[in-house]
Design a protein around this motif. Structure first.
Motif, PDB file in Angstrom:
ATOM      1  N   ASP A  42      44.616  47.984  42.360  1.00  0.00           N
ATOM      2  CA  ASP A  42      45.460  46.990  42.256  1.00  0.00           C
ATOM      3  C   ASP A  42      45.392  46.298  43.744  1.00  0.00           C
ATOM      4  O   ASP A  42      44.334  46.151  44.284  1.00  0.00           O
ATOM      5  CB  ASP A  42      46.848  47.377  41.964  1.00  0.00           C
ATOM      6  N   SER A  43      46.854  45.889  44.198  1.00  0.00           N
ATOM      7  CA  SER A  43      46.922  45.055  45.409  1.00  0.00           C
ATOM      8  C   SER A  43      46.411  45.761  46.927  1.00  0.00           C
ATOM      9  O   SER A  43      46.626  45.238  47.812  1.00  0.00           O
ATOM     10  CB  SER A  43      48.345  44.365  45.410  1.00  0.00           C
ATOM     11  N   PHE A  66      49.162  39.221  42.074  1.00  0.00           N
ATOM     12  CA  PHE A  66      48.032  39.603  42.894  1.00  0.00           C
ATOM     13  C   PHE A  66      46.765  38.960  41.914  1.00  0.00           C
ATOM     14  O   PHE A  66      46.687  39.244  40.667  1.00  0.00           O
ATOM     15  CB  PHE A  66      47.928  41.224  42.755  1.00  0.00           C
ATOM     16  N   ASP A  67      46.038  38.259  42.587  1.00  0.00           N
ATOM     17  CA  ASP A  67      44.911  37.741  41.765  1.00  0.00           C
ATOM     18  C   ASP A  67      43.469  38.613  42.358  1.00  0.00           C
ATOM     19  O   ASP A  67      42.890  38.420  43.195  1.00  0.00           O
ATOM     20  CB  ASP A  67      44.681  36.230  42.273  1.00  0.00           C
ATOM     21  N   PRO A  68      43.001  39.317  41.452  1.00  0.00           N
ATOM     22  CA  PRO A  68      41.916  39.982  41.742  1.00  0.00           C
ATOM     23  C   PRO A  68      40.509  39.355  41.912  1.00  0.00           C
ATOM     24  O   PRO A  68      39.454  39.749  42.522  1.00  0.00           O
ATOM     25  CB  PRO A  68      41.653  41.211  40.516  1.00  0.00           C
ATOM     26  N   VAL A  69      40.409  38.092  41.156  1.00  0.00           N
ATOM     27  CA  VAL A  69      39.251  37.104  41.271  1.00  0.00           C
ATOM     28  C   VAL A  69      38.814  36.949  42.442  1.00  0.00           C
ATOM     29  O   VAL A  69      37.725  36.525  42.787  1.00  0.00           O
ATOM     30  CB  VAL A  69      39.492  36.056  40.343  1.00  0.00           C
ATOM     31  N   ILE A  70      39.832  36.636  43.503  1.00  0.00           N
ATOM     32  CA  ILE A  70      39.426  36.265  44.744  1.00  0.00           C
ATOM     33  C   ILE A  70      38.514  37.258  45.571  1.00  0.00           C
ATOM     34  O   ILE A  70      37.742  36.902  46.561  1.00  0.00           O
ATOM     35  CB  ILE A  70      40.671  35.883  45.837  1.00  0.00           C
ATOM     36  N   HIS A  71      38.260  38.383  45.179  1.00  0.00           N
ATOM     37  CA  HIS A  71      37.599  39.473  45.893  1.00  0.00           C
ATOM     38  C   HIS A  71      36.199  39.475  45.136  1.00  0.00           C
ATOM     39  O   HIS A  71      35.362  40.159  45.729  1.00  0.00           O
ATOM     40  CB  HIS A  71      38.311  40.973  45.532  1.00  0.00           C
ATOM     41  N   ASP A  72      36.078  38.599  43.993  1.00  0.00           N
ATOM     42  CA  ASP A  72      34.785  38.973  43.285  1.00  0.00           C
ATOM     43  C   ASP A  72      33.622  38.563  44.046  1.00  0.00           C
ATOM     44  O   ASP A  72      32.574  39.119  44.068  1.00  0.00           O
ATOM     45  CB  ASP A  72      34.869  37.909  42.021  1.00  0.00           C
ATOM     46  N   ASN A  73      33.619  37.386  44.714  1.00  0.00           N
ATOM     47  CA  ASN A  73      32.427  36.753  45.367  1.00  0.00           C
ATOM     48  C   ASN A  73      31.780  37.706  46.430  1.00  0.00           C
ATOM     49  O   ASN A  73      30.718  38.187  46.511  1.00  0.00           O
ATOM     50  CB  ASN A  73      32.550  35.301  45.756  1.00  0.00           C
ATOM     51  N   TYR A  74      32.848  38.200  47.437  1.00  0.00           N
ATOM     52  CA  TYR A  74      32.309  38.810  48.634  1.00  0.00           C
ATOM     53  C   TYR A  74      31.966  40.288  48.216  1.00  0.00           C
ATOM     54  O   TYR A  74      31.167  40.821  49.237  1.00  0.00           O
ATOM     55  CB  TYR A  74      33.195  38.557  49.638  1.00  0.00           C
ATOM     56  N   TYR A  76      30.457  41.252  45.298  1.00  0.00           N
ATOM     57  CA  TYR A  76      29.777  41.279  44.078  1.00  0.00           C
ATOM     58  C   TYR A  76      28.523  42.316  44.297  1.00  0.00           C
ATOM     59  O   TYR A  76      27.910  42.230  45.528  1.00  0.00           O
ATOM     60  CB  TYR A  76      29.144  39.695  44.045  1.00  0.00           C
ATOM     61  N   PRO A  77      28.015  42.817  43.273  1.00  0.00           N
ATOM     62  CA  PRO A  77      28.702  42.980  42.213  1.00  0.00           C
ATOM     63  C   PRO A  77      30.176  44.002  42.047  1.00  0.00           C
ATOM     64  O   PRO A  77      29.838  45.135  42.721  1.00  0.00           O
ATOM     65  CB  PRO A  77      27.727  43.679  41.085  1.00  0.00           C
ATOM     66  N   ILE A  78      30.975  43.593  41.320  1.00  0.00           N
ATOM     67  CA  ILE A  78      32.259  44.403  41.507  1.00  0.00           C
ATOM     68  C   ILE A  78      32.743  44.349  39.829  1.00  0.00           C
ATOM     69  O   ILE A  78      32.837  43.184  39.369  1.00  0.00           O
ATOM     70  CB  ILE A  78      33.285  43.890  42.369  1.00  0.00           C
ATOM     71  N   GLU A  79      33.349  45.457  39.449  1.00  0.00           N
ATOM     72  CA  GLU A  79      33.899  45.500  38.210  1.00  0.00           C
ATOM     73  C   GLU A  79      35.388  45.315  38.279  1.00  0.00           C
ATOM     74  O   GLU A  79      35.954  46.208  38.852  1.00  0.00           O
ATOM     75  CB  GLU A  79      33.583  46.949  37.370  1.00  0.00           C
ATOM     76  N   ILE A  80      36.034  44.375  37.795  1.00  0.00           N
ATOM     77  CA  ILE A  80      37.335  44.244  37.536  1.00  0.00           C
ATOM     78  C   ILE A  80      38.134  44.915  36.396  1.00  0.00           C
ATOM     79  O   ILE A  80      37.506  44.269  35.147  1.00  0.00           O
ATOM     80  CB  ILE A  80      37.741  42.799  37.833  1.00  0.00           C
ATOM     81  N   VAL A  81      38.815  45.726  36.216  1.00  0.00           N
ATOM     82  CA  VAL A  81      39.204  46.371  35.163  1.00  0.00           C
ATOM     83  C   VAL A  81      40.717  46.287  35.142  1.00  0.00           C
ATOM     84  O   VAL A  81      41.601  46.641  35.701  1.00  0.00           O
ATOM     85  CB  VAL A  81      39.044  47.837  35.161  1.00  0.00           C
ATOM     86  N   TYR A  82      41.029  45.423  34.228  1.00  0.00           N
ATOM     87  CA  TYR A  82      42.533  45.013  33.798  1.00  0.00           C
ATOM     88  C   TYR A  82      43.228  46.249  32.756  1.00  0.00           C
ATOM     89  O   TYR A  82      42.513  46.616  31.814  1.00  0.00           O
ATOM     90  CB  TYR A  82      42.684  43.610  33.142  1.00  0.00           C
ATOM     91  N   THR A  83      44.115  46.867  33.430  1.00  0.00           N
ATOM     92  CA  THR A  83      44.790  47.979  32.507  1.00  0.00           C
ATOM     93  C   THR A  83      46.330  47.698  32.355  1.00  0.00           C
ATOM     94  O   THR A  83      46.939  48.068  33.242  1.00  0.00           O
ATOM     95  CB  THR A  83      44.446  49.279  33.352  1.00  0.00           C
ATOM     96  N   PRO A  84      46.838  46.871  31.550  1.00  0.00           N
ATOM     97  CA  PRO A  84      48.337  46.321  31.762  1.00  0.00           C
ATOM     98  C   PRO A  84      49.274  47.341  30.837  1.00  0.00           C
ATOM     99  O   PRO A  84      50.494  47.178  31.087  1.00  0.00           O
ATOM    100  CB  PRO A  84      48.308  45.210  30.443  1.00  0.00           C
ATOM    101  N   ASP A  85      48.682  48.627  30.567  1.00  0.00           N
ATOM    102  CA  ASP A  85      49.621  49.622  30.018  1.00  0.00           C
ATOM    103  C   ASP A  85      50.600  50.084  31.169  1.00  0.00           C
ATOM    104  O   ASP A  85      50.393  50.771  32.159  1.00  0.00           O
ATOM    105  CB  ASP A  85      48.779  50.655  29.800  1.00  0.00           C
TER     106      ASP A  85
END
Length: 220
Positions: A42-43, A66-74, A76-85
Motif C-alpha cells: 500500500d502507501s 493513495f493512488d498506485p498508478v503514479i508508480h506504474d511508469n518508473y 515498469y514492469p510492476i504488478e498492481i494487486v488491489y485487495t479490498p478485503d
C-alpha cells in the motif's frame, strides 16, 4: 534504480516491505540481494520510492486516497494487486498472494514499530500460514519466526532469546537456556518466556506439544 537478485526457481524468500518503522539500509540491502520478488504494501510505496528499489508487486486496498498508478511508469514492469478485503490486513493478503504463487518463504521488514496495534498483528498473524509459508519478520533489533514443534540451533552464550506464545502453548521443554523450561505452559498475557538467553556456546533445543510459539532472537 537498484535491482535485486533474480532466483528463477523462486526458492529464495520473497521480501515484503510493510508500512511500519523503517529498518537500516544495510539490513534492507542484505535481504534484497537474494530476494526473487519484492512486494510493497500500500502507501509504504511513497517511502520506498525514494530508495531506488525495483519493486515487483504493489499490493493493498489503496484506501486513504493513495493512488498506485503514479508508480506504474518508473517502476515498469510492476504488478498492481488491489485487495479490498477488510477482514484481512495487507500483510495477510501478501502472504495469500505468495501462497497462490507457490513461493514457499518470505522475509518481512518494516512490520514493527510505529503503531502498536499493527506491530502486534503483524507479529502474531504469521502463524496463520505455518503450513504454507516459512515467514521471518526482521528489524534492526530482532528476528521473529514461528518455531517448529522441535527446534535446534547453535547460539553463542548470552544470545537473547524470547519465547512468545500466540494464545496458549503447552509442553514446552528446553536445553541450554539460562532459564530452562520443563514441560511448561506459556500463555499470552499471563506468562511468556521473555529475555531468556543461551546458557553457553552450543546448540539450544526447544520442543513443545501444542500451540504456536514465536521465537524472537533479540540484538540490543
Amino acid at each position: 534504480m537498484s535491482s535485486h537478485h533474480i532466483v528463477r526457481d523462486d526458492q529464495e524468500p520473497a521480501l515484503i516491505i510493510a508500512n511500519g518503522e523503517a529498518c537500516s539500509m544495510e539490513l534492507l540491502n542484505q535481504l534484497l540481494e537474494w530476494s526473487p520478488l519484492v512486494i510493497v504494501l500500500d502507501s509504504a510505496m511513497d517511502r520506498v520510492a525514494p530508495l531506488g528499489i525495483k519493486v515487483d508487486v504493489l499490493l493493498g486496498d489503496f484506501d486513504r486516497g493513495f493512488d498506485p498508478v503514479i508508480h506504474d511508469n518508473y517502476q515498469y514492469p510492476i504488478e498492481i494487486v488491489y485487495t479490498p478485503d477488510q477482514d484481512k490486513t495487507d500483510l495477510e493478503k501478501a502472504f495469500d498472494y505468495l501462497v497462490d504463487r507457490g513461493i514457499p518463504a518470505a522475509n518481512v521488514v518494516w512490520a514493527t514499530g510505529r503503531r502498536a496495534d499493527h506491530s502486534i498483528a503483524n507479529m502474531t498473524n504469521i502463524v496463520r500460514h505455518k503450513n504454507e509459508l516459512k515467514i521471518v519478520v526482521l528489524d534492526d533489533n530482532s528476528k521473529i519466526y514461528r518455531l517448529p514443534e522441535r527446534f535446534q540451533k547453535w547460539y553463542t552464550a548470552g544470545t537473547v532469546i524470547s519465547l512468545i506464545p500466540v494464545g496458549t502453548v503447552t509442553g514446552i521443554s528446553s536445553e541450554n537456556l539460562e532459564y530452562e523450561l520443563d514441560d511448561d505452559t506459556l500463555q499470552i498475557g499471563y506468562r511468556v518466556g521473555n529475555s531468556n538467553s543461551a546458557k553457553k556456546d552450543g546448540t539450544v533445543t526447544i520442543s513443545y506439544k501444542t500451540g504456536d510459539l514465536l521465537m524472537m532472537e533479540c540484538f540490543d
